[in-house]
Design a protein around this motif. Structure first.
Motif, PDB file in Angstrom:
ATOM      1  N   GLN A   8       0.951  -1.119   0.086  1.00 18.20           N
ATOM      2  CA  GLN A   8      -0.079  -0.062   0.156  1.00 18.20           C
ATOM      3  C   GLN A   8       0.945   1.237  -0.058  1.00 18.20           C
ATOM      4  O   GLN A   8       0.660   2.049  -0.755  1.00 18.20           O
ATOM      5  CB  GLN A   8      -0.865   0.044   1.389  1.00 18.20           C
ATOM      6  CG  GLN A   8      -2.047  -1.069   1.394  1.00 18.20           C
ATOM      7  CD  GLN A   8      -2.704  -1.035   2.679  1.00 18.20           C
ATOM      8  OE1 GLN A   8      -3.940  -1.435   2.494  1.00 18.20           O
ATOM      9  NE2 GLN A   8      -2.195  -0.951   3.550  1.00 18.20           N
ATOM     10  N   GLN A   9       1.869   1.336   0.853  1.00 15.56           N
ATOM     11  CA  GLN A   9       2.686   2.526   1.011  1.00 15.56           C
ATOM     12  C   GLN A   9       3.644   2.711  -0.265  1.00 15.56           C
ATOM     13  O   GLN A   9       3.901   3.699  -0.897  1.00 15.56           O
ATOM     14  CB  GLN A   9       3.824   2.316   2.355  1.00 15.56           C
ATOM     15  CG  GLN A   9       2.916   2.485   3.477  1.00 15.56           C
ATOM     16  CD  GLN A   9       3.840   2.630   4.674  1.00 15.56           C
ATOM     17  OE1 GLN A   9       4.834   2.056   4.633  1.00 15.56           O
ATOM     18  NE2 GLN A   9       3.181   2.777   5.763  1.00 15.56           N
ATOM     19  N   SER A  12       1.242   4.180  -2.845  1.00 19.20           N
ATOM     20  CA  SER A  12       0.933   5.694  -2.608  1.00 19.20           C
ATOM     21  C   SER A  12       2.249   6.410  -3.045  1.00 19.20           C
ATOM     22  O   SER A  12       2.100   7.534  -3.502  1.00 19.20           O
ATOM     23  CB  SER A  12       0.581   5.710  -1.256  1.00 19.20           C
ATOM     24  OG  SER A  12      -0.723   5.163  -0.934  1.00 19.20           O
ATOM     25  N   CYS A  15       2.304   6.932  -6.814  1.00 19.60           N
ATOM     26  CA  CYS A  15       1.272   7.692  -7.656  1.00 19.60           C
ATOM     27  C   CYS A  15       1.687   9.111  -7.668  1.00 19.60           C
ATOM     28  O   CYS A  15       1.902   9.881  -6.722  1.00 19.60           O
ATOM     29  CB  CYS A  15       0.120   7.731  -6.773  1.00 19.60           C
ATOM     30  SG  CYS A  15      -0.861   5.828  -6.652  1.00 19.60           S
ATOM     31  N   GLU A  20      -0.275   5.934 -11.999  1.00 20.56           N
ATOM     32  CA  GLU A  20      -1.458   5.170 -11.520  1.00 20.56           C
ATOM     33  C   GLU A  20      -2.729   5.151 -12.442  1.00 20.56           C
ATOM     34  O   GLU A  20      -3.276   4.099 -12.321  1.00 20.56           O
ATOM     35  CB  GLU A  20      -2.020   5.462 -10.106  1.00 20.56           C
ATOM     36  CG  GLU A  20      -2.603   6.980 -10.195  1.00 20.56           C
ATOM     37  CD  GLU A  20      -1.469   7.999 -10.105  1.00 20.56           C
ATOM     38  OE1 GLU A  20      -2.198   9.218  -9.671  1.00 20.56           O
ATOM     39  OE2 GLU A  20      -0.407   7.962  -9.998  1.00 20.56           O
TER      40      GLU A  20
END
Length: 94
Positions: A8-9, A12, A15, A20
């Protein structure tokens, strides 16, 4: 930090309002059954990094494979191997 939080990190952090919208990360189920993780490396600091296919085949249901062609990272595994599949990507980007 566990591997899901790491993924997840990592997502992120990459992005940038462009990456993305292209390939990004794809995590899908397979019909054998199992999991497939595909991460687009283009536009990241890992673009061009290849990795030969590595396999762990412990049983018909407990298995993984991971590789990179420099454009995409791929990992697949059995239905109970999702954490290990994500862990292959984490090890690749370390």
């Amino acid at each position: 930090m566990d591997d899901l939080v790491f993924l997840q990190q990592w997502f992120s952090a990459h992005c940038d309002e462009d990456w993305e919208h292209g390939e990004g990360i794809k995590l899908i189920s397979l019909d054998n059954p199992g999991w497939s993780l595909e991460v687009d490396l283009r536009g990241t600091g890992f673009e061009g990094r290849s990795m030969p296919r590595v396999k762990a085949e412990r049983s018909e249901t407990d298995w993984t494979q991971a590789w990179s062609d420099g454009r995409k990272f791929h990992a697949v595994g059995g239905a109970g191997n999702l954490v290990e599949v994500i862990g292959h990507f984490r090890a690749f980007v370390r």
